[in-house]
Scaffold this motif. Sequence first.
Motif, PDB file in Angstrom:
ATOM      1  N   UNK A   1     -25.924 -10.460 -36.138  1.00 33.33           N
ATOM      2  CA  UNK A   1     -26.086  -9.628 -34.955  1.00 33.33           C
ATOM      3  C   UNK A   1     -27.532  -9.671 -34.471  1.00 33.33           C
ATOM      4  N   UNK A   2     -28.486  -9.660 -35.398  1.00 33.81           N
ATOM      5  CA  UNK A   2     -29.895  -9.765 -35.004  1.00 33.81           C
ATOM      6  C   UNK A   2     -30.183 -11.097 -34.336  1.00 33.81           C
ATOM      7  N   UNK A   3     -29.643 -12.180 -34.869  1.00 35.17           N
ATOM      8  CA  UNK A   3     -29.842 -13.497 -34.258  1.00 35.17           C
ATOM      9  C   UNK A   3     -29.252 -13.545 -32.859  1.00 35.17           C
ATOM     10  N   UNK A   4     -28.068 -12.976 -32.696  1.00 34.57           N
ATOM     11  CA  UNK A   4     -27.436 -12.966 -31.376  1.00 34.57           C
ATOM     12  C   UNK A   4     -28.239 -12.133 -30.386  1.00 34.57           C
ATOM     13  N   UNK A   5     -28.747 -11.003 -30.844  1.00 33.70           N
ATOM     14  CA  UNK A   5     -29.563 -10.158 -29.969  1.00 33.70           C
ATOM     15  C   UNK A   5     -30.859 -10.866 -29.590  1.00 33.70           C
TER      16      UNK A   5
ATOM     17  N   UNK B   1     -31.300 -14.111 -29.468  1.00 33.53           N
ATOM     18  CA  UNK B   1     -30.923 -15.200 -28.566  1.00 33.53           C
ATOM     19  C   UNK B   1     -30.697 -14.671 -27.157  1.00 33.53           C
ATOM     20  N   UNK B   2     -30.074 -13.513 -27.042  1.00 30.37           N
ATOM     21  CA  UNK B   2     -29.817 -12.930 -25.724  1.00 30.37           C
ATOM     22  C   UNK B   2     -31.127 -12.549 -25.042  1.00 30.37           C
ATOM     23  N   UNK B   3     -32.073 -12.016 -25.821  1.00 27.89           N
ATOM     24  CA  UNK B   3     -33.364 -11.640 -25.244  1.00 27.89           C
ATOM     25  C   UNK B   3     -34.165 -12.860 -24.802  1.00 27.89           C
TER      26      UNK B   3
ATOM     27  N   UNK C   1     -31.508 -17.958 -24.807  1.00 30.98           N
ATOM     28  CA  UNK C   1     -30.730 -19.037 -25.410  1.00 30.98           C
ATOM     29  C   UNK C   1     -29.311 -18.546 -25.599  1.00 30.98           C
ATOM     30  N   UNK C   2     -28.410 -19.466 -25.824  1.00 35.55           N
ATOM     31  CA  UNK C   2     -27.022 -19.063 -26.004  1.00 35.55           C
ATOM     32  C   UNK C   2     -26.625 -19.223 -27.467  1.00 35.55           C
ATOM     33  N   UNK C   3     -25.764 -18.327 -27.968  1.00 36.50           N
ATOM     34  CA  UNK C   3     -25.342 -18.439 -29.362  1.00 36.50           C
ATOM     35  C   UNK C   3     -24.377 -19.590 -29.563  1.00 36.50           C
TER      36      UNK C   3
END
Length: 97
Positions: free
Chosen positions: A76-80, A82-84, A87-89
Amino acid sequence: MNEAERIEKLTGEVAALNAFCLALIGAYPDRAELARHFNGLVESLTAQSLAMPVPELRLQGMRDFASGLQEAIRRYDELASAARSGSRPAADGTAQL
């Protein structure tokens, strides 16, 4: 209820508990703090369990479930992040540029 039915019921309960935990992780505003707090609780629970005659399979189950939740917090931290960063997951939950 026979043993097989009890195991199936417990399996369903664990799946529901896991889904609830993942929802909480996703909604928690400070996942770093959540990870620290969760890790402390896991260490405390493990220490308490080791002080009692607990079957190794139960301890392994606790470790496996806790590891899965810790991995979910990390993803979840990586996805957050990436969103900031824009980049796309990737399909596996890691960030790609």
